[in-house]
Design an enzyme around this catalytic site. Structure first.
Site, short mmCIF file in Angstrom:
data_model
loop_
_atom_site.label_atom_id
_atom_site.label_comp_id
_atom_site.label_asym_id
_atom_site.label_seq_id
_atom_site.Cartn_x
_atom_site.Cartn_y
_atom_site.Cartn_z
N ASP A 1 2.75 10.73 3.20
CA ASP A 1 3.64 11.64 3.89
C ASP A 1 2.80 12.64 4.66
O ASP A 1 2.54 13.75 4.21
CB ASP A 1 4.51 12.35 2.84
CG ASP A 1 5.82 12.78 3.43
OD1 ASP A 1 6.14 12.32 4.54
OD2 ASP A 1 6.52 13.56 2.79
N LYS B 1 11.41 3.00 0.32
CA LYS B 1 11.48 4.44 0.07
C LYS B 1 11.95 4.68 -1.36
O LYS B 1 12.97 4.14 -1.77
CB LYS B 1 12.46 5.10 1.03
CG LYS B 1 12.01 5.08 2.50
CD LYS B 1 10.85 6.02 2.71
CE LYS B 1 10.55 6.25 4.16
NZ LYS B 1 11.42 7.18 4.83
N LYS C 1 2.66 4.60 1.05
CA LYS C 1 3.13 5.22 2.29
C LYS C 1 2.93 6.72 2.18
O LYS C 1 3.60 7.40 1.41
CB LYS C 1 4.59 4.90 2.55
CG LYS C 1 5.07 5.42 3.89
CD LYS C 1 6.42 4.89 4.25
CE LYS C 1 6.79 5.20 5.69
NZ LYS C 1 6.80 6.61 6.02
N TYR D 1 -5.11 3.15 7.51
CA TYR D 1 -4.32 2.02 7.03
C TYR D 1 -4.23 0.86 8.00
O TYR D 1 -3.72 -0.19 7.64
CB TYR D 1 -2.92 2.45 6.59
CG TYR D 1 -2.15 3.31 7.58
CD1 TYR D 1 -1.77 4.60 7.25
CD2 TYR D 1 -1.81 2.83 8.83
CE1 TYR D 1 -1.06 5.38 8.12
CE2 TYR D 1 -1.10 3.60 9.72
CZ TYR D 1 -0.72 4.88 9.37
OH TYR D 1 -0.03 5.64 10.25
N CYS E 1 32.77 25.33 20.52
CA CYS E 1 33.07 26.55 21.26
C CYS E 1 33.08 26.14 22.72
O CYS E 1 32.06 25.71 23.25
CB CYS E 1 32.00 27.61 21.01
SG CYS E 1 32.14 28.96 22.21
N GLU F 1 0.85 -1.20 0.00
CA GLU F 1 0.00 0.00 0.00
C GLU F 1 0.89 1.24 0.00
O GLU F 1 2.09 1.16 0.28
CB GLU F 1 -0.92 0.00 1.22
CG GLU F 1 -0.16 0.06 2.53
CD GLU F 1 -1.04 -0.22 3.74
OE1 GLU F 1 -1.93 0.59 4.02
OE2 GLU F 1 -0.81 -1.25 4.39
N CYS G 1 34.99 31.22 17.71
CA CYS G 1 33.54 31.07 17.66
C CYS G 1 32.92 32.31 17.01
O CYS G 1 33.20 33.44 17.43
CB CYS G 1 33.00 30.89 19.07
SG CYS G 1 31.20 30.99 19.16
N CYS H 1 31.01 34.32 19.92
CA CYS H 1 31.62 34.96 21.10
C CYS H 1 33.11 35.20 20.95
O CYS H 1 33.74 35.79 21.83
CB CYS H 1 31.33 34.12 22.35
SG CYS H 1 32.22 32.56 22.36
N CYS I 1 29.22 31.37 26.22
CA CYS I 1 28.92 31.75 24.82
C CYS I 1 27.42 31.99 24.65
O CYS I 1 26.60 31.13 24.96
CB CYS I 1 29.39 30.66 23.85
SG CYS I 1 28.82 30.97 22.17
S1 IVH Z 1 1.69 1.19 8.83
C1 IVH Z 1 4.01 -0.04 12.10
N1 IVH Z 1 0.91 2.24 6.59
O1 IVH Z 1 4.70 5.93 8.25
C2 IVH Z 1 3.68 1.42 12.08
N2 IVH Z 1 2.22 3.61 8.01
O2 IVH Z 1 7.34 5.22 9.12
C3 IVH Z 1 3.41 1.93 10.73
N3 IVH Z 1 2.59 5.87 7.16
O3 IVH Z 1 4.07 6.44 11.66
C4 IVH Z 1 2.00 1.90 10.38
N4 IVH Z 1 1.45 5.63 5.31
O4 IVH Z 1 2.76 7.82 9.94
C5 IVH Z 1 1.61 2.45 7.72
N5 IVH Z 1 0.10 2.99 4.59
C6 IVH Z 1 0.78 3.22 5.69
C7 IVH Z 1 1.39 4.47 5.97
C8 IVH Z 1 2.11 4.61 7.15
C9 IVH Z 1 2.17 6.46 6.05
C10 IVH Z 1 3.43 6.52 8.17
C11 IVH Z 1 2.89 6.49 9.56
C12 IVH Z 1 3.95 5.84 10.41
C13 IVH Z 1 5.15 6.04 9.56
C14 IVH Z 1 6.20 5.00 9.87
#
Ligand code: IVH
Length: 683
Positions: free
Chosen positions: A118, A332, A116, A233, A444, A114, A426, A429, A449
């Site tokens: 942001d 990633k 991820k 999720y 420093c 799924e 520095c 200071c 400072c």
């Molecule tokens: S699963 C096991 N599913 O990624 C904990 N996380 O790097 C993770 N995130 O804190 C939960 N999309 O904020 C999961 N489809 C997704 C996600 C997801 C974004 C974020 C979430 C988590 C962070 C971990």
């Protein structure tokens, strides 16, 4: 309209609004225009003014911003909110896959992929179908209650209605904790930044910062204006009263991660539709490649793909190591790159006195945000890159990573570029800078400072959670001579602050109240707040757990450093740094001053003994559900020991298939033998 008719009409309106809401937020098929939705909502609101007896605080149309809060209340997550281990290439993904296969002793594993997102992780709790609490992740164990703000997000259902595959209405759980991400669309971010820019307000670097900043506003009205979104999720916990068959397998009995997604959807939560069950890692890689093409045009910011072992029983077997589950990985996408020109290199003085060179760029757009500076870490990094002022450089930024300079385009040089040298004194200071043994950083050393002390003061106050005292106010108090160091904060009086221009009685009182409230602090926070080199939030927590009191820690640091270096997660660098810190009389005097001025440190109970404490296990034969390696880890995690051979000191022998001589030895010595099942129950 009479009361009975009104009641019926209200019921119908609510059902229709809920259906449209679902179509829009969950099904992603807005089969109706906004106008219709709004018109129905307006009619409902008007009817409720006339017939207030039918008001329902938790119904979905009821999104009226509440009063601003004074502060966010801390809440504990009953089930910890974990983080994910990252992988940055298919190779690393395969390493992860191989580890999983080895631990599970099987090749037949389904993976769930799924998007991820942001954004900002939150937990939502529903009791009897009503939204009762929403909280930020915080440190995973303790977050902040942001319920009122979350109620302002249209895609978060306030009350749950459960629709099955045929649209039939099924029962709703008596309790459910949903995990998901608060999001701001890329489009919303662009218009918000445009507006903020014209009003001279903060420009957000990315959708995540914008989402997080918006949801942490004390005034729910502001959160409402930010147009946030939500995507679910995970389900941390769910309870049903009456188990009965349902489209996803069996109510209350979720078997896979994909079942969880199905249930979330049925309950009216938006769940992203870019997901897939993959039968092997090859299919996972195809999924990753496919989404990479969609990603630039995707509505929300994403930084990768989350891959989970789909089967929940297998997930449990794999368990959690540290803060991250072993059954999940975050792939990633590679960082995005751009080129820019280095206009200058400045030097920052940090809170521990470390000097950090900072590259100042011609502002450049990379990975969806404008970058105008990046840390260069230290002089070695500059030398490695052979970076000069005026150089054209390649910068990169991954979704959640601070921008960095990765390469100098040497061929672009004109000859006018200037070499950079670290200052000998520095920049704040003028004190001659020093190097610490074994470290590249320059320091420093001046305890007085100004730059260093200001940074430290900001840090100290934020760790103590004294939010009333922002950097500007602290600077002001310093200039007015009210404080010289962090210790002075705790002797401030209302009368000191109230006469200052722009303060007055009320704000003076707020400040003093908050300081008094925060005087009592946990040992781990206190240790963190001291700003000891290498002692960050987590190390401080480990030290607090281990030693319980500050006095105990100091006395061990003075007597026997080896004892500290042996603690899990703590190595020689930390123990040396603790030694340096607590040997310096200035630091001891500072701690004494804090205590004298009313700071009290809460004692921590020593880590509870694990359930296998004092027990020795011997493993023999082949286990069906996990490898011996994993079984060993689990025993160790609970405080037990694992030995290679059976003796009279053995507490248990765990016997799998085809157990050999160890089993016969156990029987001879009268040592208790456990079957795999009995062992699993003990776990
Ligand atoms: S699963 C096991 N599913 O990624 C904990 N996380 O790097 C993770 N995130 O804190 C939960 N999309 O904020 C999961 N489809 C997704 C996600 C997801 C974004 C974020 C979430 C988590 C962070 C971990």
């Amino acid at each position: 309209m009479d009361k009975l008719d009104a009641k019926k009409r209200i019921q119908n309106l609510r059902a229709e609004i809920a259906r449209l809401r679902n179509a829009y937020h969950v099904e992603n098929s807005p089969n109706v225009t906004d106008d219709v939705y709004e018109s129905l909502t307006r009619e409902l609101k008007n009817l409720l003014i006339e017939f207030p007896e039918f008001k329902d605080e938790n119904s979905n149309e009821n999104r009226i911003a509440g009063k601003p809060l004074d502060k966010f209340v801390k809440v504990e997550h009953k089930i910890r909110m974990l983080s994910l281990n990252d992988v940055f290439s298919f190779e690393e993904l395969e390493d992860w896959g191989n580890r999983v296969k080895k631990l599970l002793v099987t090749d037949k594993i389904n993976y769930f992929c799924e998007v991820k997102f942001d954004g900002l992780a939150v937990s939502l709790i529903y009791e009897d179908g009503k939204f009762v609490r929403g909280a930020t992740r915080g440190d995973g164990s303790i977050g902040e209650d942001i319920t009122e703000n979350l109620k302002m997000i249209g895609s978060i259902p306030l009350s749950l209605i459960r629709r099955g595959v045929q649209g039939e209405v099924n029962s709703v759980p008596t309790f459910i904790e949903v995990r998901g991400e608060i999001l701001m669309s890329k489009k919303t971010l662009i218009s918000l930044n445009k507006k903020n820019d014209s009003e001279g307000k903060t420009i957000f670097a990315n959708t995540r910062n914008a989402a997080a900043g918006s949801v942490r506003q004390l005034d729910p009205q502001l959160a409402k204006e930010r147009n946030l979104d939500f995507s679910a999720y995970d389900i941390a916990e769910v309870k049903f009263t009456s188990p009965k068959p349902s489209p996803y397998q069996g109510e209350g009995e979720l078997l896979t991660h994909s079942d969880k997604h199905k249930l979330l959807k049925q309950l009216g939560f938006p769940v992203d539709e870019h997901d897939a069950i993959c039968k092997n890692l090859g299919e996972v890689e195809d999924f990753i490649k496919k989404f990479e093409k969609i990603r630039p045009d995707f509505k929300f910011g994403t930084d990768g793909i989350v891959i989970s072992v789909d089967d929940l029983k297998l997930q449990e077997t794999l368990g959690v190591v540290g803060k991250a589950p072993r059954y999940m990985a975050a792939f990633k996408y590679p960082a995005e790159r751009a080129t820019t020109i280095v206009k200058d290199i400045k030097v920052n003085v940090g809170r521990t006195g470390v000097l950090t060179p900072l590259a100042i760029f011609e502002p450049t757009l990379v990975a969806g945000s404008t970058v105008s500076k990046a840390t260069l870490h230290n002089i070695e990094q500059i030398e490695r890159l052979d970076l000069r002022i005026g150089d054209t450089v390649v910068i990169q930024k991954a979704g959640d990573v601070i921008p960095e300079v990765v390469e100098v385009l040497v061929k672009m040089r004109t000859g006018k570029e200037k070499k950079f040298n670290m200052p000998k004194v520095c920049p704040a200071c003028g004190t001659k800078i020093e190097k610490k043994e074994g470290l590249v950083a320059s320091f420093c050393p001046n305890p007085k400072c100004n730059a260093k002390n200001e940074r430290y003061l900001d840090f100290f106050v934020s760790v103590f959670g004294i939010y009333e005292l922002g950097p500007k106010i602290l600077r002001r108090f310093k200039d007015e001579g009210l404080i010289t160091d962090a210790g002075d904060i705790f002797t401030l009086q209302k009368e000191d602050i109230a006469p200052l221009e722009r303060f007055g009685e009320k704000s003076a009182e707020n400040i003093i109240n908050e300081i008094n409230l925060k005087k009592k602090i946990s040992l781990s926070k206190f240790l963190w707040a001291l700003g000891i080199l290498h002692v960050g939030e987590e190390t401080a927590r480990d030290l607090a757990q281990e030693f319980g009191t500050l006095e105990k820690l100091i006395s061990i640091v003075r007597q026997d450093l080896t004892q500290i270096a042996e603690i899990e997660n703590i190595g020689p660098a930390v123990s040396k740094s603790l030694h340096d810190y607590f040997s310096d009389s200035h630091n001891i005097a500072f701690i004494e001053k804090l205590k004298k001025n009313g700071v009290t440190i809460e004692k921590v109970e020593k880590k509870q003994a694990g359930k296998f404490n004092g027990m020795t296990f011997v493993l023999t034969g082949t286990l069906a559900t996990m490898s011996r390696e994993l079984a060993k880890e689990k025993i160790l995690a609970h405080g037990g020991k694992v030995a290679g051979s059976v003796s009279k000191n053995t507490s248990y022998v765990v016997a799998g298939e085809e157990a050999g001589s160890k089993l016969t030895n156990a029987q001879k010595l009268g040592v208790k033998v456990l079957t795999e099942n009995e062992f699993l129950k003990m776990l």
